[in-house]
Design an enzyme around this catalytic site. Structure first.
Site, PDB file in Angstrom:
ATOM      1  N   ASN A  18       6.499   8.322  -2.133  1.00  0.00           N
ATOM      2  CA  ASN A  18       7.586   7.603  -2.805  1.00  0.00           C
ATOM      3  C   ASN A  18       7.090   6.287  -3.401  1.00  0.00           C
ATOM      4  OD1 ASN A  18       9.370   9.614  -2.118  1.00  0.00           O
ATOM      5  ND2 ASN A  18      10.082   8.590  -0.262  1.00  0.00           N
ATOM      6  N   HIS A  70      -7.980   5.855   2.430  1.00  0.00           N
ATOM      7  CA  HIS A  70      -6.761   6.675   2.432  1.00  0.00           C
ATOM      8  C   HIS A  70      -5.634   5.852   1.802  1.00  0.00           C
ATOM      9  CE1 HIS A  70      -3.816   9.267   5.036  1.00  0.00           C
ATOM     10  NE2 HIS A  70      -3.996   9.780   3.848  1.00  0.00           N
ATOM     11  N   SER A 101       0.816   8.685   8.023  1.00  0.00           N
ATOM     12  CA  SER A 101       1.725   9.766   7.607  1.00  0.00           C
ATOM     13  C   SER A 101       3.176   9.357   7.862  1.00  0.00           C
ATOM     14  CB  SER A 101       1.437  11.030   8.412  1.00  0.00           C
ATOM     15  OG  SER A 101       0.122  11.413   8.205  1.00  0.00           O
TER      16      SER A 101
HETATM   17  C1  OXD Z   1      -2.029  14.149   3.811  1.00  0.00           C
HETATM   18  C2  OXD Z   1      -2.198  13.479   5.119  1.00  0.00           C
HETATM   19  O1  OXD Z   1      -2.225  13.488   2.794  1.00  0.00           O
HETATM   20  O2  OXD Z   1      -2.026  14.115   6.166  1.00  0.00           O
HETATM   21  O3  OXD Z   1      -1.702  15.333   3.784  1.00  0.00           O
HETATM   22  O4  OXD Z   1      -2.521  12.302   5.113  1.00  0.00           O
HETATM   23 MN    MN Z   2      -3.057  11.599   3.147  1.00  0.00          MN
END
Ligand code: OXD
Ligand code: MN
Length: 613
Positions: A285, A257, A279
């Site tokens: 950004n 991620h 999140s």
């Molecule tokens: C997204 C998350 O990318 O929740 O939407 O991580």
């Molecule tokens: Mn995400």
């Protein structure tokens, strides 16, 4: 429905032809179960996208935005009950519970399969089932993979066309024998009931019953009841993270991620960086950062997910498996992220933002000046004194990645880009310094495993309590989190001295007066510069309990107003509160039992030792 039901064989297929026999029989099987009126195979063309968009406008799902102000763009408004990923209904259905681990919702696969068959039976009655072949990563690349989503939502089809390489080219990969991941999706709102009674469609069909299911052993995805984002665009979180993390474990690569950046220094040397943030930590950004320090250039490879694999030269290579950005709109503005704003000037699908009186969009943070009148995300009149936000806090834009002016020319390189640096960040008001380099890969894995954010008043639980989000993968790891740390440790051994260097960052530390100590945004380039100069061996560091810290003289603070005492607070390490945090980490690690790699226990002991000295 029985196998002899004539619908099994008479559902007409339109669009592109299916030649792969396994794919063909799976489509037939899901068609027989869900009973759509017709099955349409998507080719992924622009003409097809425009046709679907026109149908969505006709159905009331899309509002066409002002063609002069926002060409080719649409606004969708979801049901108020369907506005975000539903982690409580997200399941990892591994054969053994221990393989899902204590941080996932486990479900017994045989019983769940049975339950899903009941839920999906007739779920697409009165609708079209769309066959959406897609590639995660540039089509045909050595790190890329394909999948097929069957969905009854044209909104999902339109969004998948932006977020993935969708259509004929992906289908061709399957025809050539590529392994593919099957993904079934229904909004769970059939237009014809089991008793034959019809009902009209609604602008945002969905169901109160929701399931987001991953079967890691058979690499399958089943999603029911939601049309929103990660619940429904199954290439993203379900495939590119939950299923792909399992593929990576089994095949020796990593699905993370992480955003990916290309950074060019004043001497034209090029670096690549991958970064994981939970999140609400400003990931978009950072993915589109405009450096405030002269001579440095930052370009975007990806904003959310990285697939990384060792290359022939032993280094770790990353691709962005996605083709678009599904970004949170609120907080994205001219001053905070001008690059994203430039990317959004045309051909965007907005969901749950506010509508201006002249047919454009607005959300909190887009402009300093708040419009005097808007239509809010639920379609109601809105004025600044309404006492509620005009856009939903999780409202989104869906846009092709190459519309960002910052997109790197290499972003679609089949073999990916070599990663020099990995960052782990959280939102920490206390304890965690602005930047620290890990002592080695193993210590870096410990830093990733202990990523956390302090809870805000809005979140559940006590203010100040830590929300753990290891590797920012808490909702996205398709297997036991402790095994995942073990996989990272193994990858480190394989990469040896070619492994990227790992750093911890924290843009959110607050001073004793409760205000942020670091300005963030473009100024974060100063932190990246220090990390890259460390990689180059240009600057030294000070060994501290939690990692290696910059020497004050090496941090580029020119043109920045930070006082000496603020700087001291930014990097302060208080042994007492770190010891308390170490105790919490021990407790946290405890839940993983014997699956916890010994290296993590060793790292915790080493941290305590350093704190004591
Ligand atoms: C997204 C998350 O990318 O929740 O939407 O991580
Ligand atoms: Mn995400």
């Amino acid at each position: 429905m029985t196998a002899t039901d004539p619908r099994t064989t008479t559902i007409p297929m339109t669009g592109h032809r299916i030649t792969d026999p396994d794919l063909f029989s799976w489509i037939q099987e899901i068609g027989a179960l869900t009973q759509p009126d017709q099955i349409y195979v998507c080719d992924g063309s622009q003409e097809e996208y425009e046709r679907f968009a026109a149908e969505l406008v006709e159905a009331g799902t899309f509002i066409k935005l002002n063609e002069t102000k926002r060409p080719g763009s649409y606004l969708a408004r979801s049901e108020p009950s369907d506005v975000a990923r539903v982690e409580s209904r997200t399941f990892i259905a591994s054969e053994k519970e221990i393989d899902a681990g204590p941080t996932n919702n486990w479900a017994e696969p045989t019983a769940l399969r049975e339950e899903l068959r009941g839920v999906f039976a007739g779920a697409m009655r009165g609708r079209t089932m769309y066959v959406v072949p897609f590639s995660m990563g540039p089509v045909g690349g050595p790190i890329s993979r394909v999948g097929v989503e069957l969905t009854d939502s044209p909104y999902v089809v339109a969004s998948m066309r932006i977020m993935t390489r969708m259509g004929a080219a992906a289908l061709e990969q399957i025809d050539r024998g590529a392994d593919w991941v099957p993904a079934v999706h229904s909004v769970g709102y059939p237009l014809v009931q089991a008793d034959g009674a019809s009902r009209p469609d609604v602008a945002w069909p969905c169901s109160d019953t929701k399931y987001i299911v991953q079967f890691p052993e058979t690499r399958e995805i089943w999603s029911y009841g939601s049309g929103y984002g990660g619940n429904a665009l199954l290439g993203k979180k379900c495939y590119a993270l939950r299923i792909a993390s399992v593929l990576g474990r089994d095949e020796g690569w990593m699905a993370e991620h992480m955003l990916v950046l290309k950074i060019t220094g004043p001497d034209e040397r090029v670096y690549h960086l991958a970064a994981a943030f939970p999140s609400a930590c400003g990931k978009t950004n950072l993915a589109m950062l405009r450096p405030t320090i002269p001579g440095w250039k930052v370009e975007t490879i990806g904003d959310d997910i990285a697939w990384m694999r060792p290359g022939d030269d032993g280094r770790l290579y990353a691709i962005n498996p996605e083709a678009g950005f599904f970004g949170v709109a609120p907080g994205t503005g001219e001053t905070t992220n001008p690059t994203a704003i430039a990317a959004l000037d045309r051909d965007v699908i907005f969901t749950n933002v506010a509508l201006t009186d002249d047919g454009d969009v607005w959300w909190e943070g887009l402009t300093d000046e708040v419009p005097a009148h808007l239509t809010d995300w639920q379609g109601n009149d809105w004025t600044p004194d309404a006492g509620r936000p005009a856009a939903h806090p999780n409202s989104r834009f869906t846009v092709r990645a190459d519309q960002a002016p910052s997109i790197a020319p290499e972003w679609e390189d089949l073999g990916g880009v070599p990663i020099d640096v990995i960052l782990f960040g959280g939102r920490r008001a206390t304890n965690v310094p602005l930047v620290a380099e890990s002592y080695d890969w193993e210590h870096g894995v410990f830093i990733g495993a202990t990523v956390s954010s302090e809870q805000t008043a809005a979140a559940e639980g006590a203010v100040g309590a830590l929300r753990r989000d290891p590797f920012a993968m808490l909702p996205f790891c398709g297997y036991n989190m402790a095994d995942y740390w073990g996989h990272w440790l193994e990858m480190g051994e394989k990469l040896g001295d070619k492994a990227p260097r790992i750093f911890q960052v924290n843009w959110f530390r607050k001073g004793s007066d409760g205000t942020y100590l670091w300005p963030g945004f473009g100024e974060n380039s100063r932190v990246l510069e220090w990390a890259l100069r460390r990689v180059n061996g240009e600057v030294g560091a000070v060994d501290a309990a939690t990692g290696r810290l910059p020497r004050t003289e090496d941090l580029n603070l020119e043109g920045l107003e930070v006082t000496e005492s603020e700087l001291a607070e930014l990097f302060a390490i208080d042994p007492a509160s770190w010891s308390a945090e170490a105790d919490l980490t021990e407790e946290y690690f405890g839940q993983f039992g014997s699956r916890l790699p010994d290296a993590m226990t060793d790292q915790l002991a080493q941290l305590r030792e350093r704190l004591a000295n």
